[in-house]
Scaffold this motif. Structure first.
Motif, PDB file in Angstrom:
ATOM      1  N   GLY A   1       0.816  -1.207   0.000  1.00 23.30           N
ATOM      2  CA  GLY A   1       0.000   0.000   0.000  1.00 23.30           C
ATOM      3  C   GLY A   1       0.852   1.260   0.000  1.00 23.30           C
ATOM      4  O   GLY A   1       0.536   2.250  -0.670  1.00 23.30           O
ATOM      5  N   LEU A   2       1.954   1.201   0.753  1.00 20.86           N
ATOM      6  CA  LEU A   2       2.883   2.337   0.776  1.00 20.86           C
ATOM      7  C   LEU A   2       3.529   2.533  -0.594  1.00 20.86           C
ATOM      8  O   LEU A   2       3.708   3.668  -1.056  1.00 20.86           O
ATOM      9  CB  LEU A   2       3.961   2.108   1.833  1.00 20.86           C
ATOM     10  N   ARG A   3       3.900   1.444  -1.233  1.00 20.54           N
ATOM     11  CA  ARG A   3       4.512   1.539  -2.563  1.00 20.54           C
ATOM     12  C   ARG A   3       3.563   2.223  -3.548  1.00 20.54           C
ATOM     13  O   ARG A   3       3.979   3.042  -4.370  1.00 20.54           O
ATOM     14  CB  ARG A   3       4.866   0.141  -3.078  1.00 20.54           C
ATOM     15  N   VAL A   4       2.265   1.874  -3.457  1.00 27.99           N
ATOM     16  CA  VAL A   4       1.286   2.443  -4.382  1.00 27.99           C
ATOM     17  C   VAL A   4       1.138   3.940  -4.158  1.00 27.99           C
ATOM     18  O   VAL A   4       1.140   4.738  -5.096  1.00 27.99           O
ATOM     19  CB  VAL A   4      -0.070   1.736  -4.227  1.00 27.99           C
ATOM     20  N   GLN A   5       1.020   4.369  -2.874  1.00 23.51           N
ATOM     21  CA  GLN A   5       0.756   5.775  -2.578  1.00 23.51           C
ATOM     22  C   GLN A   5       1.997   6.660  -2.676  1.00 23.51           C
ATOM     23  O   GLN A   5       1.976   7.718  -3.282  1.00 23.51           O
ATOM     24  CB  GLN A   5       0.141   5.907  -1.176  1.00 23.51           C
TER      25      GLN A   5
ATOM     26  N   GLY B   1       5.133   5.689  -3.844  1.00 20.23           N
ATOM     27  CA  GLY B   1       5.984   5.409  -4.995  1.00 20.23           C
ATOM     28  C   GLY B   1       5.583   6.132  -6.255  1.00 20.23           C
ATOM     29  O   GLY B   1       6.313   6.109  -7.251  1.00 20.23           O
ATOM     30  N   GLN B   2       4.404   6.806  -6.245  1.00 22.14           N
ATOM     31  CA  GLN B   2       3.972   7.536  -7.437  1.00 22.14           C
ATOM     32  C   GLN B   2       4.756   8.838  -7.622  1.00 22.14           C
ATOM     33  O   GLN B   2       4.858   9.347  -8.729  1.00 22.14           O
ATOM     34  CB  GLN B   2       2.474   7.849  -7.326  1.00 22.14           C
ATOM     35  N   THR B   3       5.286   9.393  -6.527  1.00 24.43           N
ATOM     36  CA  THR B   3       5.967  10.693  -6.611  1.00 24.43           C
ATOM     37  C   THR B   3       7.466  10.614  -6.348  1.00 24.43           C
ATOM     38  O   THR B   3       8.202  11.510  -6.739  1.00 24.43           O
ATOM     39  CB  THR B   3       5.337  11.673  -5.609  1.00 24.43           C
ATOM     40  N   VAL B   4       7.909   9.575  -5.667  1.00 18.90           N
ATOM     41  CA  VAL B   4       9.336   9.433  -5.355  1.00 18.90           C
ATOM     42  C   VAL B   4       9.747   7.980  -5.542  1.00 18.90           C
ATOM     43  O   VAL B   4       8.908   7.072  -5.579  1.00 18.90           O
ATOM     44  CB  VAL B   4       9.637   9.863  -3.893  1.00 18.90           C
ATOM     45  N   MET B   5      11.054   7.766  -5.653  1.00 19.52           N
ATOM     46  CA  MET B   5      11.581   6.396  -5.671  1.00 19.52           C
ATOM     47  C   MET B   5      11.547   5.855  -4.249  1.00 19.52           C
ATOM     48  O   MET B   5      11.994   6.520  -3.309  1.00 19.52           O
ATOM     49  CB  MET B   5      13.013   6.384  -6.211  1.00 19.52           C
ATOM     50  N   LEU B   6      10.995   4.664  -4.080  1.00 23.20           N
ATOM     51  CA  LEU B   6      10.838   4.073  -2.750  1.00 23.20           C
ATOM     52  C   LEU B   6      11.503   2.716  -2.698  1.00 23.20           C
ATOM     53  O   LEU B   6      11.251   1.850  -3.535  1.00 23.20           O
ATOM     54  CB  LEU B   6       9.350   3.944  -2.406  1.00 23.20           C
TER      55      LEU B   6
END
Length: 464
Positions: free
Chosen positions: A409-413, A415-420
């Motif tokens: 869920g964190l990757r989806v939210q 990861g859209q604006t920064v590299m995670l």
């Protein structure tokens, strides 16, 4: 008539005996030896260890002695990959910071005072420094889930651009140092009183009660950030707020994993001897030396080594007035060292974020973490040029293991604006993954058993 004393005598001695540093990559096949010789000054050991720690070098073994007027250290170090230090920029940085042209013997910085402890101006982040006008904000108080999100939201609302930040939590307390400037002007904050008032309310939970301190520090008086965080949390130990383990879930250390610290008296040389055994990790020596220095003790001799996955340290100390520790002092040293060692221990996950910096980025990221039921136990926020490089240590607020659904869920939210990049922090019961000197093939990454040199045995031989 009093004898004449030339005020330039000490400076003359420093000029004819400048600090010397030798980077030796030939003696040992698995690590680099950093040898430092210098005239002795109070606080010099912390200065040297700080330089190595800021470069993320792991000290696997060290021999330290500073009897009389001379200071001699040998450090066995490896880089973050467990390899020898061969990078030319890193070697030049060490030579510049600890060699003849350094400020190692310079005045207040080497004396270990509250304003020293850094070989470069401003707040250092590894080999980077914060330049330009900025305001340093210090926060300390009771921790709670979502606190960091509220702090960054207030700063964004008030037009503060966060240049860098370090956050530590330990035993339900939080200490934070944030470096900001004004978004509109790019200068230091002109009137920090309104920011201070809002942050006091945040730390107090919005109640109009006696509130935790929020201090603004001018850049010129800035202390090394890790040292300042230790000082802020050390005050809680003195106030009695740091006693007892108030940790839940993954972040709790088992009873068998707590640091073992003892203080004894060495009759042969009239020293108090501090012995430490705990899980080995990066910056362990810095945390211990920093704590002893700020408690106004002088480390005259020390030996550092590893035994399996444990770090062993034996430090011969006295008070600044040359006296050994009384019983009540010894108990306080043990308590403060146990706390200092535990503060940097984190479990759970690390979230490494890299992207274009913007006002409100930290507020948005920490809000998402809070919405997913995660609490931040440590944070390291850095801005290099226009890039934001942020690392958050997180765990589930309820103490349960963080499930993969939350991570995705964190990757989806985010990861859209920064590299995670998400990493699992090795459990405190797991071996260290980095290869260190002496590690045998098939050891699973654990630190191998190495010989442990004891100054106590040396003193016994000399007396015999």
């Amino acid at each position: 008539m009093l004898p004449y004393f030339d005020p330039e005598y000490e400076n003359f001695s420093q000029r004819i005996n400048p600090p010397r540093v030798c980077i030796d990559n030939s003696t040992c096949s698995e690590c680099t030896l950093v040898k430092v010789d210098s005239m002795n000054k109070n606080g010099i050991l912390l200065e040297v260890v700080q330089v190595l720690s800021d470069l993320d070098l792991t000290i696997s073994k060290a021999y330290i002695t500073s009897d009389g007027g001379w200071f001699m250290d040998v450090f066995h170090v490896v880089d973050k990959q467990g390899q020898k230090v061969t990078d030319e920029n890193t070697i030049k940085h060490i030579e510049k910071a600890l060699g003849p042209d350094s400020n190692l013997l310079g005045g207040a910085k080497a004396a270990g005072g509250g304003g020293g402890g850094s070989s470069s101006p401003g707040r250092s982040v590894g080999m980077h420094s914060i330049g330009g006008d900025h305001t340093a904000i210090e926060l300390k108080g009771p921790d709670r889930t979502g606190l960091l999100s509220e702090v960054f939201a207030v700063l964004a609302e008030l037009g503060c651009n966060v240049l860098a930040a370090e956050v530590w939590t330990h035993r339900a307390r939080v200490a934070c140092v944030v470096y900001v400037n004004d978004v509109a002007t790019g200068q230091a904050i002109g009137d920090p009183s309104r920011i201070e008032h809002r942050l006091r309310l945040v730390l107090a939970g919005g109640e109009a009660t006696p509130q935790p301190p929020v201090a603004f520090v001018s850049p010129g008086a800035a202390t090394h950030v890790d040292r300042r965080l230790h000082q802020l949390m050390h005050a809680d130990v003195d106030d009695g707020d740091d006693g007892g383990v108030v940790v839940v879930g993954e972040a709790a250390e088992g009873e068998g994993e707590r640091p073992v610290v003892s203080v004894e008296y060495c009759e042969e040389k009239d020293y108090s001897v501090v012995n430490v055994k705990c899980r080995d990790r990066a910056k362990l020596l810095f945390d211990i030396v920093c704590t002893l220095t700020d408690m106004h003790y002088v480390v005259s001799h020390a030996s550092v080594s590893s035994q399996g996955i444990y770090g062993l340290q034996e430090l011969y100390i006295r008070r600044k007035d040359g006296r050994t520790l009384q019983k009540d002092e010894a108990e306080r040293v043990i308590k403060c060292l146990e706390a200092a060692i535990s503060r940097r221990v984190s479990e759970g996950f690390t979230l490494e974020l890299c992207g274009r910096d913007r006002v409100g980025l930290l507020s948005d990221v920490t809000r998402v973490l809070r919405e997913h039921g995660l609490t931040v136990t440590r944070a390291d926020v850095t801005t290099v040029g226009e890039q934001a490089i942020n690392v958050f240590y997180v765990r589930d607020a309820s103490g349960q293991p963080v499930d993969m659904k939350t991570i995705e869920g964190l990757r989806v939210q985010i990861g859209q604006t920064v590299m995670l990049n998400v990493k699992k922090v090795p459990s405190s019961s797991s071996p260290t993954t980095a290869k260190l000197p002496g590690q045998q093939p098939g050891s699973g990454g654990a630190l191998s058993r190495t010989s442990f040199f004891s100054f106590g045995s040396l003193f016994a031989k000399l007396r015999a």
